[in-house]
Write a protein that holds these residues in place. Structure first.
Motif, PDB file in Angstrom:
ATOM      1  N   UNK A  47      -3.156  39.391 -43.729  1.00 20.75           N
ATOM      2  CA  UNK A  47      -4.312  39.190 -44.697  1.00 20.75           C
ATOM      3  C   UNK A  47      -4.499  40.460 -45.565  1.00 20.75           C
ATOM      4  N   UNK A  48      -4.598  41.687 -44.730  1.00 20.35           N
ATOM      5  CA  UNK A  48      -4.622  42.780 -45.333  1.00 20.35           C
ATOM      6  C   UNK A  48      -3.781  43.286 -46.398  1.00 20.35           C
ATOM      7  N   UNK A  49      -2.415  42.951 -45.882  1.00 16.73           N
ATOM      8  CA  UNK A  49      -1.346  43.208 -46.817  1.00 16.73           C
ATOM      9  C   UNK A  49      -1.425  42.185 -48.138  1.00 16.73           C
ATOM     10  N   UNK A  50      -1.681  40.964 -47.831  1.00 11.93           N
ATOM     11  CA  UNK A  50      -2.007  40.258 -49.234  1.00 11.93           C
ATOM     12  C   UNK A  50      -3.338  40.802 -50.313  1.00 11.93           C
ATOM     13  N   UNK A  51      -4.203  41.115 -49.536  1.00 11.95           N
ATOM     14  CA  UNK A  51      -5.229  41.637 -50.311  1.00 11.95           C
ATOM     15  C   UNK A  51      -5.060  42.940 -50.857  1.00 11.95           C
ATOM     16  N   UNK A  52      -4.098  43.772 -50.353  1.00 13.76           N
ATOM     17  CA  UNK A  52      -3.743  44.888 -51.073  1.00 13.76           C
ATOM     18  C   UNK A  52      -2.937  44.657 -52.152  1.00 13.76           C
ATOM     19  N   UNK A  53      -2.072  43.747 -52.117  1.00 15.77           N
ATOM     20  CA  UNK A  53      -1.047  43.294 -52.963  1.00 15.77           C
ATOM     21  C   UNK A  53      -1.854  42.693 -54.191  1.00 15.77           C
ATOM     22  N   UNK A  54      -2.810  41.899 -53.810  1.00 18.87           N
ATOM     23  CA  UNK A  54      -3.617  41.194 -54.839  1.00 18.87           C
ATOM     24  C   UNK A  54      -4.437  42.227 -55.603  1.00 18.87           C
ATOM     25  N   UNK A  55      -4.910  43.328 -54.981  1.00 17.99           N
ATOM     26  CA  UNK A  55      -5.450  44.271 -55.535  1.00 17.99           C
ATOM     27  C   UNK A  55      -4.578  45.233 -56.563  1.00 17.99           C
ATOM     28  N   UNK A  56      -3.450  45.625 -56.149  1.00 21.43           N
ATOM     29  CA  UNK A  56      -2.551  46.049 -56.792  1.00 21.43           C
ATOM     30  C   UNK A  56      -2.025  45.250 -58.163  1.00 21.43           C
ATOM     31  N   UNK A  57      -1.799  44.133 -57.838  1.00 21.72           N
ATOM     32  CA  UNK A  57      -1.709  43.127 -59.123  1.00 21.72           C
ATOM     33  C   UNK A  57      -2.787  43.362 -60.144  1.00 21.72           C
ATOM     34  N   UNK A  58      -4.254  43.305 -59.702  1.00 18.72           N
ATOM     35  CA  UNK A  58      -5.136  43.517 -60.519  1.00 18.72           C
ATOM     36  C   UNK A  58      -5.246  44.670 -61.161  1.00 18.72           C
ATOM     37  N   UNK A  59      -4.855  45.666 -60.535  1.00 21.31           N
ATOM     38  CA  UNK A  59      -5.091  47.025 -61.107  1.00 21.31           C
ATOM     39  C   UNK A  59      -3.921  47.255 -62.080  1.00 21.31           C
ATOM     40  N   UNK A  60      -2.701  46.827 -61.880  1.00 19.57           N
ATOM     41  CA  UNK A  60      -1.747  46.845 -62.961  1.00 19.57           C
ATOM     42  C   UNK A  60      -1.863  46.291 -64.174  1.00 19.57           C
TER      43      UNK A  60
END
Length: 120
Positions: free
Chosen positions: A107-120
């Protein structure tokens, strides 16, 4: 002072009491009369002093039994207060703990991935 009239064993009595104590006196007289009536039903007619003595003894016996019960309940309450009952909490098996930790990491990895995609 207030005056209270009541019956005990088919005889009328009258007593004075402090203002506000009438209800308590009437209740006590009612309990006393109930004992006297029970005695009269079983034994029939008897002299007033004997009836009053027996009714008083019956009430005293009932009060003693209630005091014994109260003492017993107070001891039980104190025992519970000083030694409260244990509450059993189920233990989570290690395999479940590991699975939950893995899910949390995912869940943390998915949250981090979602944050990275939103930042990009």
């Amino acid at each position: 002072m207030a005056q209270v009239d009541f019956f005990i064993g088919n005889k009328n009595y009258s007593l004075t009491c402090q203002e506000g104590e009438e209800r308590l006196l009437k209740r006590a007289a009612s309990l006393f009369d109930a004992e006297a009536q029970a005695i009269l039903e079983q034994a029939g007619r008897m002299p007033e002093p004997r009836l009053l003595l027996l009714a008083g003894l019956m009430l005293g016996e009932r009060a003693a039994a209630l005091e014994d019960r109260l003492s017993s309940l107070e001891r039980e309450l104190n025992r519970i207060k000083t030694n409260p009952p244990r509450v059993e909490v189920p233990v989570v098996p290690p395999s479940l703990s590991e699975a939950m930790a893995e899910l949390a990491a995912r869940a943390e990895a998915l949250a981090q991935k979602a944050e990275d995609q939103l930042s990009a």
